[in-house]
Design a protein around this motif. Structure first.
Motif, PDB file in Angstrom:
ATOM      1  N   CYS A 114     -42.239   8.720  27.256  1.00  0.00           N
ATOM      2  CA  CYS A 114     -43.256   7.717  26.919  1.00  0.00           C
ATOM      3  C   CYS A 114     -44.648   8.153  27.357  1.00  0.00           C
ATOM      4  CB  CYS A 114     -42.915   6.389  27.586  1.00  0.00           C
ATOM      5  SG  CYS A 114     -41.709   5.447  26.658  1.00  0.00           S
ATOM      6  N   TYR A 115     -44.719   8.800  28.503  1.00  0.00           N
ATOM      7  CA  TYR A 115     -46.002   9.249  29.052  1.00  0.00           C
ATOM      8  C   TYR A 115     -45.908  10.748  29.284  1.00  0.00           C
ATOM      9  CZ  TYR A 115     -46.571   4.258  29.513  1.00  0.00           C
ATOM     10  OH  TYR A 115     -46.647   2.916  29.223  1.00  0.00           O
ATOM     11  N   ASN A 116     -47.028  11.430  29.074  1.00  0.00           N
ATOM     12  CA  ASN A 116     -46.972  12.883  28.947  1.00  0.00           C
ATOM     13  C   ASN A 116     -47.888  13.610  29.919  1.00  0.00           C
ATOM     14  OD1 ASN A 116     -45.819  15.145  27.685  1.00  0.00           O
ATOM     15  ND2 ASN A 116     -47.586  15.383  26.332  1.00  0.00           N
ATOM     16  N   GLN A 117     -48.073  13.056  31.098  1.00  0.00           N
ATOM     17  CA  GLN A 117     -48.841  13.759  32.109  1.00  0.00           C
ATOM     18  C   GLN A 117     -47.948  14.784  32.805  1.00  0.00           C
ATOM     19  OE1 GLN A 117     -50.602  10.804  34.655  1.00  0.00           O
ATOM     20  NE2 GLN A 117     -51.996  10.047  33.063  1.00  0.00           N
ATOM     21  N   GLU A 118     -48.548  15.634  33.610  1.00  0.00           N
ATOM     22  CA  GLU A 118     -47.801  16.713  34.258  1.00  0.00           C
ATOM     23  C   GLU A 118     -46.636  16.178  35.089  1.00  0.00           C
ATOM     24  OE1 GLU A 118     -46.683  20.535  35.095  1.00  0.00           O
ATOM     25  OE2 GLU A 118     -48.136  19.797  33.622  1.00  0.00           O
ATOM     26  N   GLU A 119     -46.866  15.108  35.797  1.00  0.00           N
ATOM     27  CA  GLU A 119     -45.803  14.539  36.634  1.00  0.00           C
ATOM     28  C   GLU A 119     -44.647  14.020  35.791  1.00  0.00           C
ATOM     29  OE1 GLU A 119     -47.559  10.020  37.221  1.00  0.00           O
ATOM     30  OE2 GLU A 119     -48.272  11.614  38.550  1.00  0.00           O
ATOM     31  N   ASP A 120     -44.969  13.507  34.600  1.00  0.00           N
ATOM     32  CA  ASP A 120     -43.924  13.012  33.704  1.00  0.00           C
ATOM     33  C   ASP A 120     -43.080  14.158  33.162  1.00  0.00           C
ATOM     34  OD1 ASP A 120     -44.883  10.257  33.789  1.00  0.00           O
ATOM     35  OD2 ASP A 120     -46.575  11.002  32.603  1.00  0.00           O
ATOM     36  N   ARG A 121     -43.730  15.248  32.817  1.00  0.00           N
ATOM     37  CA  ARG A 121     -43.007  16.404  32.293  1.00  0.00           C
ATOM     38  C   ARG A 121     -42.136  17.045  33.377  1.00  0.00           C
ATOM     39  NH1 ARG A 121     -45.090  17.896  27.239  1.00  0.00           N
ATOM     40  NH2 ARG A 121     -44.336  20.046  27.422  1.00  0.00           N
ATOM     41  N   LYS A 122     -42.633  17.058  34.596  1.00  0.00           N
ATOM     42  CA  LYS A 122     -41.829  17.611  35.697  1.00  0.00           C
ATOM     43  C   LYS A 122     -40.577  16.783  35.928  1.00  0.00           C
ATOM     44  CE  LYS A 122     -45.475  19.937  38.348  1.00  0.00           C
ATOM     45  NZ  LYS A 122     -46.224  19.955  39.635  1.00  0.00           N
ATOM     46  N   LEU A 123     -40.711  15.467  35.838  1.00  0.00           N
ATOM     47  CA  LEU A 123     -39.560  14.593  36.006  1.00  0.00           C
ATOM     48  C   LEU A 123     -38.552  14.813  34.887  1.00  0.00           C
ATOM     49  CD1 LEU A 123     -38.182  12.309  37.565  1.00  0.00           C
ATOM     50  CD2 LEU A 123     -39.457  10.679  36.156  1.00  0.00           C
ATOM     51  N   LEU A 124     -39.045  15.000  33.666  1.00  0.00           N
ATOM     52  CA  LEU A 124     -38.172  15.246  32.525  1.00  0.00           C
ATOM     53  C   LEU A 124     -37.407  16.554  32.704  1.00  0.00           C
ATOM     54  CD1 LEU A 124     -37.096  14.686  29.697  1.00  0.00           C
ATOM     55  CD2 LEU A 124     -39.238  15.609  28.762  1.00  0.00           C
ATOM     56  N   VAL A 125     -38.101  17.604  33.123  1.00  0.00           N
ATOM     57  CA  VAL A 125     -37.452  18.895  33.364  1.00  0.00           C
ATOM     58  C   VAL A 125     -36.379  18.770  34.436  1.00  0.00           C
ATOM     59  CG1 VAL A 125     -37.788  21.227  34.298  1.00  0.00           C
ATOM     60  CG2 VAL A 125     -39.372  20.327  32.584  1.00  0.00           C
ATOM     61  N   ALA A 126     -36.727  18.122  35.534  1.00  0.00           N
ATOM     62  CA  ALA A 126     -35.780  17.975  36.642  1.00  0.00           C
ATOM     63  C   ALA A 126     -34.544  17.189  36.214  1.00  0.00           C
ATOM     64  CB  ALA A 126     -36.462  17.300  37.832  1.00  0.00           C
ATOM     65  N   PHE A 127     -34.757  16.139  35.430  1.00  0.00           N
ATOM     66  CA  PHE A 127     -33.625  15.330  34.991  1.00  0.00           C
ATOM     67  C   PHE A 127     -32.691  16.140  34.090  1.00  0.00           C
ATOM     68  CE2 PHE A 127     -31.666  12.488  31.836  1.00  0.00           C
ATOM     69  CZ  PHE A 127     -30.896  11.713  32.695  1.00  0.00           C
ATOM     70  N   LEU A 128     -33.245  16.868  33.117  1.00  0.00           N
ATOM     71  CA  LEU A 128     -32.417  17.670  32.216  1.00  0.00           C
ATOM     72  C   LEU A 128     -31.666  18.756  32.981  1.00  0.00           C
ATOM     73  CD1 LEU A 128     -34.843  18.009  29.167  1.00  0.00           C
ATOM     74  CD2 LEU A 128     -32.731  16.664  29.261  1.00  0.00           C
ATOM     75  N   GLU A 129     -32.320  19.363  33.959  1.00  0.00           N
ATOM     76  CA  GLU A 129     -31.644  20.369  34.777  1.00  0.00           C
ATOM     77  C   GLU A 129     -30.478  19.758  35.547  1.00  0.00           C
ATOM     78  OE1 GLU A 129     -35.535  23.270  35.611  1.00  0.00           O
ATOM     79  OE2 GLU A 129     -34.773  21.934  37.182  1.00  0.00           O
ATOM     80  N   ASP A 130     -30.700  18.570  36.104  1.00  0.00           N
ATOM     81  CA  ASP A 130     -29.640  17.900  36.862  1.00  0.00           C
ATOM     82  C   ASP A 130     -28.465  17.523  35.967  1.00  0.00           C
ATOM     83  OD1 ASP A 130     -31.056  18.152  39.192  1.00  0.00           O
ATOM     84  OD2 ASP A 130     -31.843  16.098  39.178  1.00  0.00           O
ATOM     85  N   VAL A 131     -28.778  17.032  34.773  1.00  0.00           N
ATOM     86  CA  VAL A 131     -27.705  16.661  33.848  1.00  0.00           C
ATOM     87  C   VAL A 131     -26.909  17.895  33.438  1.00  0.00           C
ATOM     88  CG1 VAL A 131     -27.202  15.777  31.541  1.00  0.00           C
ATOM     89  CG2 VAL A 131     -28.849  14.592  32.990  1.00  0.00           C
ATOM     90  N   MET A 132     -27.596  18.981  33.125  1.00  0.00           N
ATOM     91  CA  MET A 132     -26.909  20.206  32.732  1.00  0.00           C
ATOM     92  C   MET A 132     -25.985  20.689  33.849  1.00  0.00           C
ATOM     93  SD  MET A 132     -28.443  23.728  31.115  1.00  0.00           S
ATOM     94  CE  MET A 132     -29.644  24.009  32.419  1.00  0.00           C
ATOM     95  N   MET A 133     -26.454  20.647  35.077  1.00  0.00           N
ATOM     96  CA  MET A 133     -25.632  21.062  36.206  1.00  0.00           C
ATOM     97  C   MET A 133     -24.446  20.122  36.394  1.00  0.00           C
ATOM     98  SD  MET A 133     -26.661  21.531  40.221  1.00  0.00           S
ATOM     99  CE  MET A 133     -27.030  19.775  40.398  1.00  0.00           C
ATOM    100  N   SER A 134     -24.691  18.817  36.356  1.00  0.00           N
ATOM    101  CA  SER A 134     -23.621  17.848  36.605  1.00  0.00           C
ATOM    102  C   SER A 134     -22.529  17.929  35.546  1.00  0.00           C
ATOM    103  CB  SER A 134     -24.200  16.431  36.650  1.00  0.00           C
ATOM    104  OG  SER A 134     -25.100  16.277  37.729  1.00  0.00           O
ATOM    105  N   LEU A 135     -22.921  17.967  34.282  1.00  0.00           N
ATOM    106  CA  LEU A 135     -21.925  18.044  33.213  1.00  0.00           C
ATOM    107  C   LEU A 135     -21.133  19.346  33.295  1.00  0.00           C
ATOM    108  CD1 LEU A 135     -23.934  16.659  30.140  1.00  0.00           C
ATOM    109  CD2 LEU A 135     -22.196  15.472  31.493  1.00  0.00           C
ATOM    110  N   SER A 136     -21.815  20.434  33.596  1.00  0.00           N
ATOM    111  CA  SER A 136     -21.148  21.736  33.660  1.00  0.00           C
ATOM    112  C   SER A 136     -20.144  21.797  34.798  1.00  0.00           C
ATOM    113  CB  SER A 136     -22.183  22.859  33.830  1.00  0.00           C
ATOM    114  OG  SER A 136     -23.112  22.871  32.780  1.00  0.00           O
ATOM    115  N   LEU A 137     -20.570  21.406  35.986  1.00  0.00           N
ATOM    116  CA  LEU A 137     -19.712  21.531  37.156  1.00  0.00           C
ATOM    117  C   LEU A 137     -18.551  20.546  37.131  1.00  0.00           C
ATOM    118  CD1 LEU A 137     -22.309  22.118  40.021  1.00  0.00           C
ATOM    119  CD2 LEU A 137     -21.086  23.783  38.624  1.00  0.00           C
ATOM    120  N   SER A 138     -18.689  19.454  36.412  1.00  0.00           N
ATOM    121  CA  SER A 138     -17.595  18.487  36.314  1.00  0.00           C
ATOM    122  C   SER A 138     -16.764  18.685  35.048  1.00  0.00           C
ATOM    123  CB  SER A 138     -18.141  17.055  36.355  1.00  0.00           C
ATOM    124  OG  SER A 138     -19.064  16.838  35.305  1.00  0.00           O
TER     125      SER A 138
END
Length: 413
Positions: A114-138
């Motif tokens: 929804c919002y596209n400032q640097e902090e928003d993009r960092k949160l998006l990156v971190a979330f996708l990385e966490d999801v990729m790790m969680s789905l993979s390891l489980s």
């Protein structure tokens, strides 16, 4: 009357310092509406693309309407509590079930973009990385992550961001995460520019293709195949072709059944749309070799698996125009090898292949005495409509369910 800017300022101040205290309608949105909507989202199957899309639009509009402070302090925390991306969820053997539902793509598309400032993009990156790790390891299905990638990948503004997420997977210490990264690259290839493929995607895939774990190397094959299907740069295509040739010709892969299955499946998927020279000089000769090798396979289950994949690959490639030279030297010999396997497992499929082979041979024998027919496909010029219909209908039946395959390939009595 207060100016709109002042109204917005007072609204933000209220949210920051007093929250929803004394504001009944807003309190209802936070405590009743949001939890109810998020609960519904957690029940949506990712395969319901229309539902995922519409709920993403709903949350995006809701977040834009109530503002960034409301989104950060009221919406995101409720999603984060439901998603529970923690060490405990990663260690769970069955994974965090909500991660496999529509929650992930809806949170990504409807809230985090929804919002596209640097902090928003960092949160998006971190979330996708966490999801990729969680789905993979489980060992959970990746469909929710794939949908999020496809939605984001449709917008070129997110291509670099997605490549950053995948690089996190490329260098991860777990082979499971590296496998996921390799497979996710396939989704990006068709959407990103050829320069990004050459500069970012291909180098990452080549690095993964030399991974210590064979499972990671195998996971790169679909993405390499998609590059061959979509890219036009000759230098890049040659690099990919060399890598695929290594998988097929290096002695260390001679007995890698899973690798051969992935190669054949990929050839069947991308072969019809690939550059004709690549199909004639690379795909069909190697399918011929794989079919010939499968005749000598002593493990019945493995032989059946390869035969099934070859059957589907040849059915897809039969609709392409193939030169007479390649037809005689590779396509027909490959079909004959496949017929030998079918003699062991299914008389019905053996009959279909025999009919195809016979008509192809007759057409080739008679071609010199016939008028030129132009650039017609094998299906049109070499196989009768009746045979083609039966052949393709059987493939359609085979792909409907895994259970049906077991019944089809019963050894003949």
């Amino acid at each position: 009357m207060l100016r709109p800017e002042l109204n917005n300022y007072l609204y933000d101040q209220q949210l920051e310092h007093e929250g929803t205290m004394g504001w009944g309608s807003l309190l209802w949105v936070v405590n009743q509406l949001l939890p109810h909507l998020i609960g519904i989202v957690g029940q949506i199957n990712v395969s319901s693309a229309a539902c995922v899309h519409e709920f993403s639009r709903l949350f995006w509009r809701l977040c834009r309407t109530f503002g960034k402070i409301f989104t950060n302090t009221k919406v995101k925390p409720q999603f984060q509590e439901i998603l529970r991306l923690s060490e405990e969820s990663v260690d769970a053997t069955d994974g965090n079930d909500v991660l496999t539902k529509g929650t992930v793509p809806i949170y990504v598309i409807g809230v985090l973009t929804c919002y596209n400032q640097e902090e928003d993009r960092k949160l998006l990156v971190a979330f996708l990385e966490d999801v990729m790790m969680s789905l993979s390891l489980s060992h959970a299905p990746l469909d929710s992550l794939k949908m999020a990638f496809m939605e984001l990948g449709a917008n070129p503004a997110y291509h670099e961001l997605l490549l950053t997420v995948l690089w996190y997977g490329v260098v991860h210490t777990s082979a499971l995460v590296r496998c996921t990264a390799a497979r996710m690259f396939e989704l990006l290839v068709k959407g990103v520019s050829e320069s990004l493929i050459a500069q970012r995607v291909a180098p990452a895939l080549i690095a993964l293709s030399d991974d210590p774990e064979i499972s990671v190397r195998i996971s790169t094959i679909p993405a390499f195949g998609t590059i061959m299907e979509t890219v036009t740069q000759k230098e890049l295509l040659e690099r990919v072709k060399m890598q695929l040739a290594s998988f097929l010709e290096d002695p260390q892969y001679q007995d890698q059944h899973s690798l051969h299955i992935e190669i054949i499946r990929t050839f069947g998927r991308v072969g019809p749309n690939a550059e004709p020279r690549f199909r004639d000089e690379f795909v069909l000769p190697h399918l011929h070799k794989l079919a010939l090798g499968n005749n000598g396979q002593t493990a019945e289950a493995k032989r059946m698996d390869i035969a099934m994949q070859l059957f589907e690959a040849y059915s897809a490639l039969s609709c392409c125009f193939i030169s007479e030279d390649v037809l005689v030297n590779h396509f027909l010999p490959g079909l004959r090898c496949l017929r030998v396997d079918m003699e062991q497992f299914s008389s019905e499929y053996e009959d279909i292949l025999s009919s195809m082979i016979k008509e192809c041979e007759q057409k080739v024998e008679n071609r010199n005495s016939q008028e030129p027919q132009g650039s017609m496909s094998i299906a049109a010029s070499l196989v009768s409509e009746d045979t083609k219909t039966k052949f393709l209908s059987k493939v359609g039946q085979l792909t409907t369910s895994g259970a049906m395959l077991a019944n089809v390939f019963q050894r003949k009595k």
